[in-house]
Enzyme design. Structure first.
Site, PDB file in Angstrom:
ATOM      1  N   ASP A  18      -6.762  22.418  20.909  1.00 28.55           N
ATOM      2  CA  ASP A  18      -7.982  22.779  21.007  1.00 28.55           C
ATOM      3  C   ASP A  18      -8.204  24.178  22.085  1.00 28.55           C
ATOM      4  O   ASP A  18      -8.079  23.775  23.431  1.00 28.55           O
ATOM      5  CB  ASP A  18      -9.226  22.103  21.165  1.00 28.55           C
ATOM      6  CG  ASP A  18     -10.357  22.585  20.377  1.00 28.55           C
ATOM      7  OD1 ASP A  18     -10.826  23.374  19.964  1.00 28.55           O
ATOM      8  OD2 ASP A  18     -11.307  21.446  20.797  1.00 28.55           O
ATOM      9  N   ARG A  31     -10.721  36.358  19.941  1.00 30.97           N
ATOM     10  CA  ARG A  31     -10.172  34.864  19.856  1.00 30.97           C
ATOM     11  C   ARG A  31      -9.037  34.561  19.559  1.00 30.97           C
ATOM     12  O   ARG A  31      -8.477  33.831  19.716  1.00 30.97           O
ATOM     13  CB  ARG A  31     -11.195  34.274  18.896  1.00 30.97           C
ATOM     14  CG  ARG A  31     -12.621  33.739  19.158  1.00 30.97           C
ATOM     15  CD  ARG A  31     -13.661  32.953  18.177  1.00 30.97           C
ATOM     16  NE  ARG A  31     -12.776  32.298  17.449  1.00 30.97           N
ATOM     17  CZ  ARG A  31     -12.903  30.810  18.217  1.00 30.97           C
ATOM     18  NH1 ARG A  31     -13.989  30.527  18.914  1.00 30.97           N
ATOM     19  NH2 ARG A  31     -12.965  29.416  17.316  1.00 30.97           N
ATOM     20  N   ASN A  66     -11.372  24.362   9.314  1.00 24.87           N
ATOM     21  CA  ASN A  66     -10.524  25.745  10.002  1.00 24.87           C
ATOM     22  C   ASN A  66     -11.107  26.970   8.759  1.00 24.87           C
ATOM     23  O   ASN A  66     -11.279  28.140   9.104  1.00 24.87           O
ATOM     24  CB  ASN A  66      -9.732  26.505  10.545  1.00 24.87           C
ATOM     25  CG  ASN A  66      -9.313  25.534  11.354  1.00 24.87           C
ATOM     26  OD1 ASN A  66      -8.387  24.931  11.728  1.00 24.87           O
ATOM     27  ND2 ASN A  66     -10.584  25.364  11.889  1.00 24.87           N
ATOM     28  N   ARG A  69     -14.153  29.374   9.681  1.00 26.84           N
ATOM     29  CA  ARG A  69     -14.123  31.048   9.729  1.00 26.84           C
ATOM     30  C   ARG A  69     -14.319  31.994   9.747  1.00 26.84           C
ATOM     31  O   ARG A  69     -14.565  32.560   8.518  1.00 26.84           O
ATOM     32  CB  ARG A  69     -13.460  30.973  11.290  1.00 26.84           C
ATOM     33  CG  ARG A  69     -13.227  29.100  12.336  1.00 26.84           C
ATOM     34  CD  ARG A  69     -11.845  28.865  13.023  1.00 26.84           C
ATOM     35  NE  ARG A  69     -12.387  27.892  14.238  1.00 26.84           N
ATOM     36  CZ  ARG A  69     -11.438  27.788  14.728  1.00 26.84           C
ATOM     37  NH1 ARG A  69     -10.941  28.624  15.636  1.00 26.84           N
ATOM     38  NH2 ARG A  69     -12.247  26.189  15.141  1.00 26.84           N
ATOM     39  N   ARG A 186      -6.106  15.532  22.707  1.00 30.32           N
ATOM     40  CA  ARG A 186      -6.574  16.197  21.788  1.00 30.32           C
ATOM     41  C   ARG A 186      -7.037  17.720  23.575  1.00 30.32           C
ATOM     42  O   ARG A 186      -7.525  17.265  24.870  1.00 30.32           O
ATOM     43  CB  ARG A 186      -8.203  16.110  21.701  1.00 30.32           C
ATOM     44  CG  ARG A 186      -9.175  17.918  21.384  1.00 30.32           C
ATOM     45  CD  ARG A 186     -10.082  16.737  20.537  1.00 30.32           C
ATOM     46  NE  ARG A 186     -10.429  17.871  19.897  1.00 30.32           N
ATOM     47  CZ  ARG A 186     -11.133  18.669  19.416  1.00 30.32           C
ATOM     48  NH1 ARG A 186     -11.521  17.150  18.178  1.00 30.32           N
ATOM     49  NH2 ARG A 186     -11.806  20.142  19.154  1.00 30.32           N
TER      50      ARG A 186
HETATM   51  C1  FPP Z   1      -7.888  25.313  18.355  1.00 31.11           C
HETATM   52  O1  FPP Z   1      -8.888  26.536  19.218  1.00 31.11           O
HETATM   53  C2  FPP Z   1      -7.069  25.991  18.009  1.00 31.11           C
HETATM   54  C3  FPP Z   1      -6.743  26.193  16.525  1.00 31.11           C
HETATM   55  C4  FPP Z   1      -7.486  26.254  15.430  1.00 31.11           C
HETATM   56  C5  FPP Z   1      -5.871  27.132  16.742  1.00 31.11           C
HETATM   57  C6  FPP Z   1      -4.198  26.525  16.382  1.00 31.11           C
HETATM   58  C7  FPP Z   1      -3.900  27.390  16.942  1.00 31.11           C
HETATM   59  C8  FPP Z   1      -2.666  27.582  17.526  1.00 31.11           C
HETATM   60  C9  FPP Z   1      -2.614  27.332  18.385  1.00 31.11           C
HETATM   61  C10 FPP Z   1      -1.642  29.201  16.858  1.00 31.11           C
HETATM   62  C11 FPP Z   1      -0.612  28.452  16.571  1.00 31.11           C
HETATM   63  C12 FPP Z   1       0.330  27.722  16.064  1.00 31.11           C
HETATM   64  C13 FPP Z   1       1.628  27.266  15.476  1.00 31.11           C
HETATM   65  C14 FPP Z   1       1.424  26.366  15.062  1.00 31.11           C
HETATM   66  C15 FPP Z   1       2.128  29.032  15.997  1.00 31.11           C
HETATM   67  P1  FPP Z   1     -10.142  26.517  19.163  1.00 31.11           P
HETATM   68  O2  FPP Z   1     -10.304  28.092  17.845  1.00 31.11           O
HETATM   69  O3  FPP Z   1     -10.776  25.948  18.398  1.00 31.11           O
HETATM   70  O4  FPP Z   1     -10.698  27.193  20.276  1.00 31.11           O
HETATM   71  P2  FPP Z   1     -12.543  26.988  20.721  1.00 31.11           P
HETATM   72  O5  FPP Z   1     -12.256  25.494  20.110  1.00 31.11           O
HETATM   73  O6  FPP Z   1     -12.691  27.270  21.723  1.00 31.11           O
HETATM   74  O7  FPP Z   1     -13.576  28.124  20.231  1.00 31.11           O
END
Ligand code: FPP
Length: 240
Positions: A18, A31, A66, A69, A186
């Site tokens: 996260d 983002r 997700n 979004r 996390r």
């Molecule tokens: C959470 O950050 C992350 C995600 C929803 C996507 C996770 C994806 C990756 C790390 C990219 C690559 C993964 C692979 C397997 C190639 P957030 O967007 O919720 O962050 P925030 O809470 O700061 O908004």
């Protein structure tokens, strides 16, 4: 526990990656820039596993929630997954990583599903690290899908409803070949489990750390793992 009184490394670590969005926002970037930086971290963390004694690593890449979004973030993430799978395949195959995917594939596009199938097949003889990527995954959705499959077996007369217990249901989960996670990490300072491996993490330890995922280094990973090794886990029992 080993002879030194220290517990050994967690066999299975699960990570809620996260903080990509906030990492990007802090740099005045969109983002998706954060998701790209987050994707780069994945390789480093996977490759750190053998030295740390971690055999199974499960990462939360995209949840059933997700989809809420913006359309541009969702389609950017899907494109990123495809590119990532294409560019990492060779390295994953040759570095002994066995890749599996959990989650419902029904909503994912055909090209992505084909890449996922191919990677699972190409790495099926690997055994150094077992990497499981949760994509369109939600713990409640997984239990509901498992229950549906189990119900079909009961309706067909192949399973006696009286014999159904927790172990029976576990056999229908996406994770049926994996051990339960010992440790769930996390990043980004949020202390929530967000529908990740709900069933499987009944006895896991949780580590909530402040670092945003794109800044999570192999060194920090190693320090979380060694922190785990000095704590004792009792599975509800009184220590002997
Ligand atoms: C959470 O950050 C992350 C995600 C929803 C996507 C996770 C994806 C990756 C790390 C990219 C690559 C993964 C692979 C397997 C190639 P957030 O967007 O919720 O962050 P925030 O809470 O700061 O908004």
């Amino acid at each position: 526990m080993d002879g030194t009184g220290l517990r050994s490394a967690p066999e299975h670590v699960a990570i809620i990656m996260d903080g990509n969005g906030r990492w990007a926002q802090a740099r005045g970037k969109p983002r998706l820039f954060g998701h790209h930086a987050g994707a780069k971290r994945v390789r480093e963390i996977v490759e750190a596993c053998p030295d740390l004694g971690v055999k199974y690593l499960t990462i939360f890449a995209f949840s059933t929630e997700n989809w809420k979004r913006t359309q541009s973030e969702v389609s950017g993430l899907m494109k990123l997954f495809k590119r990532y799978l294409m560019s990492e395949t060779k390295r994953l195959v040759s570095s002994g990583v066995r890749v599996r995917f959990i989650g419902d594939r029904i909503r994912l596009d055909e090209t992505l599903v084909a890449l996922m199938d191919e990677l699972e097949l190409l790495t099926c003889d690997n055994d150094l690290v077992h990497l499981t990527v949760a994509l369109n995954y939600g713990g409640r959705d997984e239990v509901a899908r498992a229950t549906k499959r189990l119900s079909r077996e009961v309706a067909a007369g192949r399973i006696d409803p009286e014999s159904v217990d927790a172990e029976t249901l576990a056999r229908f989960l996406d994770t049926y070949v994996l051990p339960d996670p010992d440790l769930v990490i996390r990043t980004s300072g949020e202390a929530r489990i967000s529908n990740f491996l709900l069933w499987q993490s009944a006895y896991a330890e949780y580590e909530f750390i402040d670092t945003l995922w794109p800044d999570f280094t192999r060194e920090e990973f190693a320090s979380v793992i060694s922190g785990y090794a000095v704590r004792e886990r009792r599975f509800g029992a009184v220590p002997g």
